[in-house]
Design a protein around this motif. Structure first.
Motif, PDB file in Angstrom:
ATOM      1  N   ASN A  73      32.513  27.780  50.274  1.00 22.23           N
ATOM      2  CA  ASN A  73      32.058  28.068  48.912  1.00 22.23           C
ATOM      3  C   ASN A  73      32.727  29.293  48.295  1.00 22.23           C
ATOM      4  OD1 ASN A  73      30.043  25.962  48.671  1.00 22.23           O
ATOM      5  ND2 ASN A  73      28.896  27.089  50.234  1.00 22.23           N
ATOM      6  N   ASN A  74      33.340  30.166  49.127  1.00 23.99           N
ATOM      7  CA  ASN A  74      33.908  31.388  48.560  1.00 23.99           C
ATOM      8  C   ASN A  74      35.393  31.584  48.830  1.00 23.99           C
ATOM      9  OD1 ASN A  74      34.211  32.391  51.205  1.00 23.99           O
ATOM     10  ND2 ASN A  74      32.323  33.564  51.129  1.00 23.99           N
ATOM     11  N   LEU A  76      38.197  30.069  47.977  1.00 23.24           N
ATOM     12  CA  LEU A  76      39.123  30.024  46.841  1.00 23.24           C
ATOM     13  C   LEU A  76      39.031  31.306  46.015  1.00 23.24           C
ATOM     14  CD1 LEU A  76      38.664  26.322  45.656  1.00 23.24           C
ATOM     15  CD2 LEU A  76      40.724  27.308  46.666  1.00 23.24           C
ATOM     16  N   GLY A  77      37.805  31.806  45.831  1.00 17.59           N
ATOM     17  CA  GLY A  77      37.626  33.056  45.100  1.00 17.59           C
ATOM     18  C   GLY A  77      38.208  34.241  45.845  1.00 17.59           C
ATOM     19  N   VAL A  78      38.026  34.250  47.170  1.00 18.28           N
ATOM     20  CA  VAL A  78      38.586  35.333  47.982  1.00 18.28           C
ATOM     21  C   VAL A  78      40.108  35.295  47.938  1.00 18.28           C
ATOM     22  CG1 VAL A  78      38.841  36.180  50.347  1.00 18.28           C
ATOM     23  CG2 VAL A  78      36.578  35.506  49.508  1.00 18.28           C
ATOM     24  N   LYS A  79      40.666  34.107  47.994  1.00 24.40           N
ATOM     25  CA  LYS A  79      42.128  33.957  47.908  1.00 24.40           C
ATOM     26  C   LYS A  79      42.645  34.542  46.583  1.00 24.40           C
ATOM     27  CE  LYS A  79      45.670  30.303  47.998  1.00 24.40           C
ATOM     28  NZ  LYS A  79      46.061  30.307  46.596  1.00 24.40           N
ATOM     29  N   LYS A  80      41.960  34.221  45.489  1.00 25.62           N
ATOM     30  CA  LYS A  80      42.362  34.730  44.173  1.00 25.62           C
ATOM     31  C   LYS A  80      42.204  36.242  44.111  1.00 25.62           C
ATOM     32  CE  LYS A  80      43.783  33.684  40.008  1.00 25.62           C
ATOM     33  NZ  LYS A  80      45.115  33.049  39.806  1.00 25.62           N
ATOM     34  N   PHE A  81      41.132  36.751  44.690  1.00 22.71           N
ATOM     35  CA  PHE A  81      40.883  38.195  44.726  1.00 22.71           C
ATOM     36  C   PHE A  81      42.008  38.899  45.485  1.00 22.71           C
ATOM     37  CE2 PHE A  81      39.043  42.015  46.615  1.00 22.71           C
ATOM     38  CZ  PHE A  81      38.419  42.613  45.523  1.00 22.71           C
ATOM     39  N   GLY A  82      42.419  38.335  46.621  1.00 21.99           N
ATOM     40  CA  GLY A  82      43.510  38.919  47.389  1.00 21.99           C
ATOM     41  C   GLY A  82      44.814  38.937  46.620  1.00 21.99           C
ATOM     42  N   GLU A  83      45.075  37.874  45.859  1.00 17.38           N
ATOM     43  CA  GLU A  83      46.295  37.826  45.033  1.00 17.38           C
ATOM     44  C   GLU A  83      46.251  38.885  43.936  1.00 17.38           C
ATOM     45  OE1 GLU A  83      46.306  33.888  43.514  1.00 17.38           O
ATOM     46  OE2 GLU A  83      46.866  32.939  45.411  1.00 17.38           O
ATOM     47  N   ASN A  84      45.110  38.994  43.260  1.00 19.04           N
ATOM     48  CA  ASN A  84      45.000  39.902  42.110  1.00 19.04           C
ATOM     49  C   ASN A  84      45.068  41.375  42.505  1.00 19.04           C
ATOM     50  OD1 ASN A  84      44.760  37.709  40.433  1.00 19.04           O
ATOM     51  ND2 ASN A  84      42.525  37.770  40.347  1.00 19.04           N
ATOM     52  N   HIS A  85      44.660  41.688  43.748  1.00 16.02           N
ATOM     53  CA  HIS A  85      44.600  43.084  44.169  1.00 16.02           C
ATOM     54  C   HIS A  85      45.665  43.412  45.215  1.00 16.02           C
ATOM     55  CE1 HIS A  85      40.616  42.561  42.320  1.00 16.02           C
ATOM     56  NE2 HIS A  85      40.657  43.868  42.097  1.00 16.02           N
ATOM     57  N   SER A  86      46.675  42.545  45.323  1.00 14.39           N
ATOM     58  CA  SER A  86      47.799  42.785  46.244  1.00 14.39           C
ATOM     59  C   SER A  86      47.304  43.089  47.657  1.00 14.39           C
ATOM     60  CB  SER A  86      48.678  43.938  45.736  1.00 14.39           C
ATOM     61  OG  SER A  86      49.203  43.632  44.460  1.00 14.39           O
ATOM     62  N   LEU A  87      46.448  42.180  48.170  1.00 17.32           N
ATOM     63  CA  LEU A  87      45.905  42.305  49.527  1.00 17.32           C
ATOM     64  C   LEU A  87      46.409  41.107  50.345  1.00 17.32           C
ATOM     65  CD1 LEU A  87      42.282  43.236  48.436  1.00 17.32           C
ATOM     66  CD2 LEU A  87      43.938  44.790  49.498  1.00 17.32           C
ATOM     67  N   THR A 106      36.334  21.015  48.731  1.00 14.07           N
ATOM     68  CA  THR A 106      36.273  20.134  47.554  1.00 14.07           C
ATOM     69  C   THR A 106      34.844  19.849  47.112  1.00 14.07           C
ATOM     70  OG1 THR A 106      36.365  18.117  48.925  1.00 14.07           O
ATOM     71  CG2 THR A 106      38.471  19.017  48.128  1.00 14.07           C
ATOM     72  N   ARG A 107      33.874  20.186  47.944  1.00 15.67           N
ATOM     73  CA  ARG A 107      32.469  19.983  47.557  1.00 15.67           C
ATOM     74  C   ARG A 107      31.856  21.239  46.945  1.00 15.67           C
ATOM     75  NH1 ARG A 107      32.491  16.890  52.537  1.00 15.67           N
ATOM     76  NH2 ARG A 107      31.667  18.642  53.727  1.00 15.67           N
ATOM     77  N   SER A 108      32.639  22.307  46.835  1.00 14.38           N
ATOM     78  CA  SER A 108      32.126  23.569  46.278  1.00 14.38           C
ATOM     79  C   SER A 108      32.281  23.605  44.759  1.00 14.38           C
ATOM     80  CB  SER A 108      32.878  24.756  46.896  1.00 14.38           C
ATOM     81  OG  SER A 108      34.217  24.789  46.430  1.00 14.38           O
ATOM     82  N   ASP A 109      31.526  24.497  44.129  1.00 11.69           N
ATOM     83  CA  ASP A 109      31.644  24.670  42.676  1.00 11.69           C
ATOM     84  C   ASP A 109      32.997  25.265  42.310  1.00 11.69           C
ATOM     85  OD1 ASP A 109      29.097  23.665  42.323  1.00 11.69           O
ATOM     86  OD2 ASP A 109      28.141  25.642  42.368  1.00 11.69           O
TER      87      ASP A 109
END
Length: 473
Positions: A73-74, A76-87, A106-109
């Protein structure tokens, strides 16, 4: 900032943009006290602040916290967070989680909001693990339906990432969107064609580990085709299959292993999976429904009774009810929605006992014993019988599923059985010299393929695959 030649060094007030006051206070307190509490409520803001201030230790601790909390559930968001903050470390862990658990993702929001470029990139990644491609097709349709005005144009690019032999024609025919899109017609036609283009192939894997070669015997052409070698040298491993995946677990080189790999037959590539809970060699693995069971075998110091079960969709593993007896080198089959184990041995003795496990009931129960067959047992199942034989012998036994009794089958001479397996209602065997088929009517074995050189000890199974040369996609 205060001690160098920077404009801020002479100012009495500094504005720190995009920073939470509470997080800055936590970091200042840590600098003076060495104490820091990281929790779900503050971890992302704390990580962003620590990254901005270049405090590596806090950054690492926050990353560890997030990695341990990754789920479908999280991620994809963590992946995006890592990209945005150069982590990069966080991005790498999240990306790996997405690839190994994408069916759950694929079953997550979050999935419904994923942009096309990212979705397409995931489907193109050779490391992507998808246990059920029909479920993925449904997810593609769901993703497009979430914003059809913008996403309909991407339908063909997404569905053509699915192998047409891995989805049912019935499902494809029921999705109007696929038929309304003229660019999808070739792929839809390939799905229809693949129904009539299936053929049996026998996969043979070196079980001795001295040369981890791997090949496929094409029963239509009579050719043995070399495939991508198994990644590790390993002796006494297990081999199981379902759909277009083959699974190899455990084995030993010096000591028993917990390793687990799967092979995608249409990609001709091996991938690693989560390890087993126990070290195992000379064990058996079976697949029932969508669960991979690893049973018995030798550990570092003991012959196991234990049984573990991996959910092939999620990759999670748990121990289930152990067998009644510890055993290794046994036969094992799936029959009537239950697991059967037969024969084998412990450190002290050979076994002729038979056990059956119905996962719906959750207990092992004793079955009628074998007459002669015991150690180094191999087995196969047809509609009416379970067959069992030893690695070397002049007889075979079969269990009549109607009468619930074992009967002996005597041969005129001693035979070598590295492995027996079934194709439909026919039983096949492999040895150091040949692949052979058994004919019950005449109680005889007939060679179908001779190896060009003597094999040491192979394991084998049969899989029905589409003849790709006859299907255009």
């Amino acid at each position: 900032m205060f001690s160098g030649y920077f404009p801020e060094s002479d100012k009495k007030e500094i504005v720190l943009n995009d920073m939470e006051p509470d997080c800055l206070k936590l970091i200042l307190d840590y600098i003076y006290t060495g104490h820091l509490v990281v929790n779900h409520a503050n971890v992302q803001n704390l990580l962003a602040t620590a990254s901005f201030l270049q405090i590596d230790w806090i950054e690492e601790r926050c990353c560890d916290f997030i990695v341990k909390a990754l789920d479908a559930n999280n991620c994809l968001g963590v992946k995006k967070f890592g990209e945005n903050h150069s982590l990069p470390r966080l991005e790498e862990y999240a990306s790996e989680y997405v690839l190994k658990h994408f069916q759950e993702v694929t079953r997550s929001d979050e999935f419904l909001s994923i942009p096309f470029d990212e979705f397409h990139k995931i489907l193109e990644n050779p490391e992507l693990y998808i246990y059920d491609e029909e479920a993925l097709l449904r997810s593609i349709i769901k993703w497009i339906d979430h914003n059809p005005a913008e996403r309909q144009q991407h339908l063909t690019q997404l569905v053509t990432k699915l192998h047409p032999a891995c989805v049912s024609n019935k499902l494809v025919q029921s999705i109007n969107m696929l038929h309304d899109d003229k660019d999808c017609r070739d792929w839809v036609d390939s799905v229809s064609q693949s129904i009539d283009k299936m053929q049996w192939n026998i996969f043979v894997l070196d079980k001795m580990g001295r040369q981890p070669d791997f090949g496929k015997y094409d029963m239509t052409t009579g050719n043995m085709i070399p495939l991508s070698p198994f990644p590790l040298e390993a002796f006494a491993l297990s081999f199981a299959s379902q759909k277009h995946f083959l699974y190899v677990q455990g084995g030993c080189v010096g000591r028993s292993r917990r390793t687990c790999f799967y092979y995608n037959v249409y990609k001709n590539k091996w991938f690693s999976m989560p390890s087993m809970k126990e070290q195992r060699s000379h064990h058996r693995s079976l697949i029932l429904d969508s669960f991979l069971y690893a049973m018995g075998g030798n550990g570092s110091k003991v012959t196991h009774r234990s049984v573990e079960c991996m959910d092939l969709e999620t990759g999670t593993t748990m121990l289930v009810e152990p067998m009644l007896s510890p055993r290794s080198s046994m036969g094992a089959v799936v029959c009537e929605q239950s697991l059967y184990v037969m024969g084998g041995e412990t450190d002290q003795k050979s076994l002729s006992s038979v056990e059956m496990f119905d996962p719906r009931v959750g207990i092992w129960q004793s079955m009628p014993r074998l007459n002669v067959v015991n150690s180094y047992c191999t087995s196969a199942v047809t509609d009416n019988y379970i067959y069992c034989c030893e690695g070397l012998g002049s007889s075979m036994e079969r269990f009549d599923l109607r009468s619930r009794e074992w009967e002996m089958i005597e041969f005129t001479s001693e035979r070598e059985f590295f492995e027996i397996f079934s194709i439909g209602n026919d039983v096949y065997s492999i040895s150091s010299e040949e692949i052979a088929r058994y004919y019950p009517a005449g109680n005889r074995w007939e060679n179908i393929f001779y190896y060009p050189f003597t094999r040491e000890w192979d394991t084998a199974l049969a899989v029905e695959l589409v003849n790709e040369s006859s299907v255009v996609f």
